[in-house]
Design a protein around this motif. Structure first.
Motif, PDB file in Angstrom:
ATOM      1  N   MET A 116       0.828  -1.210   0.000  1.00 47.58           N
ATOM      2  CA  MET A 116       0.000   0.000   0.000  1.00 47.58           C
ATOM      3  C   MET A 116       0.860   1.258   0.000  1.00 47.58           C
ATOM      4  SD  MET A 116      -3.005  -1.051  -0.402  1.00 47.58           S
ATOM      5  CE  MET A 116      -3.810   0.547  -0.238  1.00 47.58           C
ATOM      6  N   ALA A 119       1.728   1.757  -3.555  1.00 43.68           N
ATOM      7  CA  ALA A 119       0.553   2.178  -4.315  1.00 43.68           C
ATOM      8  C   ALA A 119       0.225   3.642  -4.049  1.00 43.68           C
ATOM      9  CB  ALA A 119      -0.644   1.299  -3.969  1.00 43.68           C
ATOM     10  N   ARG A 123       0.331   6.843  -6.689  1.00 47.64           N
ATOM     11  CA  ARG A 123      -1.057   7.281  -6.909  1.00 47.64           C
ATOM     12  C   ARG A 123      -1.167   8.393  -7.946  1.00 47.64           C
ATOM     13  NH1 ARG A 123      -2.398   9.823  -1.895  1.00 47.64           N
ATOM     14  NH2 ARG A 123      -1.450  11.644  -2.899  1.00 47.64           N
ATOM     15  N   TYR A 218      -8.044   7.092  -7.050  1.00 48.72           N
ATOM     16  CA  TYR A 218      -6.722   7.720  -6.994  1.00 48.72           C
ATOM     17  C   TYR A 218      -6.796   9.099  -6.359  1.00 48.72           C
ATOM     18  CZ  TYR A 218      -4.961   3.985  -9.970  1.00 48.72           C
ATOM     19  OH  TYR A 218      -4.596   2.760 -10.472  1.00 48.72           O
ATOM     20  N   LEU A 232      -6.029   4.931  -0.785  1.00 49.52           N
ATOM     21  CA  LEU A 232      -4.744   5.378  -1.325  1.00 49.52           C
ATOM     22  C   LEU A 232      -4.425   6.807  -0.908  1.00 49.52           C
ATOM     23  CD1 LEU A 232      -4.694   3.922  -4.962  1.00 49.52           C
ATOM     24  CD2 LEU A 232      -3.842   2.932  -2.839  1.00 49.52           C
ATOM     25  N   ILE A 277      -4.005  -4.752  -6.090  1.00 49.50           N
ATOM     26  CA  ILE A 277      -2.910  -3.892  -6.542  1.00 49.50           C
ATOM     27  C   ILE A 277      -1.960  -4.704  -7.427  1.00 49.50           C
ATOM     28  CG2 ILE A 277      -0.987  -2.437  -5.823  1.00 49.50           C
ATOM     29  CD1 ILE A 277      -3.695  -1.292  -5.062  1.00 49.50           C
ATOM     30  N   TRP A 282       2.006  -1.004  -9.350  1.00 51.53           N
ATOM     31  CA  TRP A 282       1.310  -0.526  -8.162  1.00 51.53           C
ATOM     32  C   TRP A 282       0.029   0.260  -8.468  1.00 51.53           C
ATOM     33  CZ3 TRP A 282       3.568  -3.701  -5.270  1.00 51.53           C
ATOM     34  CH2 TRP A 282       4.944  -3.928  -5.366  1.00 51.53           C
ATOM     35  N   ASN A 283      -0.637  -0.113  -9.541  1.00 46.27           N
ATOM     36  CA  ASN A 283      -1.930   0.496  -9.866  1.00 46.27           C
ATOM     37  C   ASN A 283      -3.070  -0.408  -9.394  1.00 46.27           C
ATOM     38  OD1 ASN A 283      -0.809  -1.061 -12.321  1.00 46.27           O
ATOM     39  ND2 ASN A 283      -3.029  -1.062 -12.665  1.00 46.27           N
ATOM     40  N   ILE A 284      -4.286   0.140  -9.418  1.00 44.28           N
ATOM     41  CA  ILE A 284      -5.464  -0.638  -9.037  1.00 44.28           C
ATOM     42  C   ILE A 284      -5.889  -1.501 -10.224  1.00 44.28           C
ATOM     43  CG2 ILE A 284      -7.860  -0.538  -8.248  1.00 44.28           C
ATOM     44  CD1 ILE A 284      -7.262   2.271  -7.155  1.00 44.28           C
TER      45      ILE A 284
END
Length: 464
Positions: A116, A119, A123, A218, A232, A277, A282-284
């Motif tokens: 996290m 991420a 963001r 984001y 995030l 993730i 490290w994106n959704i």
């Protein structure tokens, strides 16, 4: 019984007659998987399954690969030797997660926190990855009474003018819309609705809109009836605990991490659920989060759920493919549920818009939007109607004829135009609904005024 069989067959035929591929997505126990993502690999063309797990996809060619994706289940891909394909049954298996190796110490930290942090650090890069886009947008929304009392405020409810069935259930809102949605960084948007269908109102316009439900995770905060801290956000670790559930590899070999999102306090403005993730970038990839009514200070809501699926737009950027918002609520003996499904398709990424395209108009409904025929909707509807939804359209068509008849409108006027002694104090309105006329006398209590020079004044406001 024969009529029911014929009606059902016609409904299923209408949903599949224009499809290159149609079928159902189920689990290993043959239970339907609703809101499953179905799309053509390497494109943003696709659809979602309905509550019965059914889907149809018309823009499919033999060279294409069909991808079937559902949160918590193994993603599958398919190719076909001939078209069309009808009554396809796709069975998905639950995902198998592997755990990351961790060094075991007395003060070890759950691996979710490291994921996290990365991420959150990435963001803004993902938020600003695409400068602009335009896409087709289909929205289907419904609000349904799940249970209703016999009486409300001392009055008999009955069947609510034909809306409720024998089980005290019925749709109070069912609608579909098609729109062109445009967006430009940082926060410019325009939604042009060019097709609208509302059950029970052939001249009505849908209030389906993505503009009001653009939940970008984001962003640090998301706006519901209060500001909700996103998982995030820079402040996420003050509001959330995170738990690593495991990871898996998608069909393209990307490792996806499943993270459980846990509010530190149920009264905090925070989500609960799961977020997925993508390792290294490290994106959704997906999310399935919900809010409690107390979290948004709306106690009549039980839960409000947001589910999103993203697909790659290129090697770096991922785009929102579909979104589901559903809720459950209750008040005064009523139990209500609703669901709004959003399907994006045919993205044009980093589009250049002409000067002045984005202005104060963020939503426009074309004048002819409500004039589309049933044939039009059957030919392009990306999410097939369920049998309940199809029957509601048919039932409301019949009820609309009744609701617009002079005899029915006159009966309402006869009931509502009765004069009582209370009207002397609170005003009176007389209506003729069929001729769309009314006149009224306002309450004298609202017009009373006093000043030293003119004394007391009283007037009656009348309107026609």
């Amino acid at each position: 019984m024969l009529k029911i069989f014929i009606s059902t067959a016609l409904i299923l035929f209408a949903n599949s007659a224009f499809a290159q591929i149609d079928g159902r997505v189920v689990d290993k126990n043959d239970m339907p998987l609703p809101f499953c993502s179905i799309y053509i690999k390497g494109s943003s063309i696709g659809t979602s399954t309905n509550n019965d797990g059914r889907f149809s996809l018309d823009k499919f060619e033999l060279k294409d690969t069909l991808v079937v994706q559902y949160v918590g289940y193994q993603t599958e891909s398919y190719t076909f030797n001939q078209l069309p394909v009808t009554d396809l049954i796709i069975r998905l298996s639950s995902k198998k997660y592997s755990l990351k190796e961790t060094i075991i110490t007395d003060k070890r930290e759950d691996p979710a926190y490291a994921i996290m942090r990365k991420a959150i650090k990435a963001r803004d890069d993902h938020k600003d990855c695409i400068s602009s886009y335009e896409s087709e947008l289909y929205i289907k929304g419904n609000i349904k009474i799940l249970d209703a009392p016999q009486r409300f405020l001392g009055q008999e409810i009955g069947n609510m003018e034909g809306i409720l069935d024998s089980t005290r259930q019925g749709y109070i809102y069912l609608s579909e819309s098609k729109a062109k949605y445009s967006w430009k960084s940082p926060n410019l948007s325009k939604e042009i609705m060019y097709a609208s269908k509302v059950s029970g109102d052939d001249s009505g316009f849908s209030f389906n809109t993505y503009t009001a439900t653009d939940f970008n995770f984001y962003n640090e905060n998301l706006r519901f009836s209060r500001s909700i801290v996103g998982p995030l956000s820079d402040a996420a670790f003050s509001y959330y605990n995170f738990e690593f559930i495991g990871s898996y590899f998608d069909i393209d070999g990307r490792e996806i991490n499943k993270i459980k999102v846990i509010p530190k306090n149920p009264n905090l403005p925070a989500f609960a659920g799961f977020i997925y993730i993508v390792e290294n970038t490290w994106n959704i990839g997906e999310l399935d989060l919900y809010l409690l009514g107390k979290s948004v200070k709306q106690e009549l809501f039980d839960t409000i759920r947001v589910k999103q699926t993203f697909i790659p737009a290129n090697d770096v950027c991922w785009i929102l493919f579909n979104q589901l918002i559903d809720f459950k609520a209750g008040f005064a003996g009523f139990k209500v549920g609703g669901a709004f499904s959003y399907v994006f398709s045919e993205y044009e990424i980093n589009k250049t818009f002409e000067d002045g395209y984005f202005d104060n108009e963020i939503l426009r409904i074309e004048q002819e939007a409500s004039e589309k025929t049933n044939l039009y909707w059957d030919s392009l509807r990306p999410i097939p109607l369920t049998l309940d939804e199809s029957l509601d359209y048919k039932k409301k068509d019949s009820l609309q004829i009744l609701w617009e008849s002079q005899a029915y409108l006159d009966s309402l006027d006869k009931r509502d135009n009765k004069f009582s002694v209370w009207n002397i104090l609170f005003g009176y309105t007389n209506q003729n609904r069929f001729k769309n006329r009314s006149w009224s006398i306002g309450s004298p209590l609202g017009s009373f005024a006093f000043n030293k020079s003119q004394g007391a004044q009283l007037s009656l406001n009348t309107t026609y």
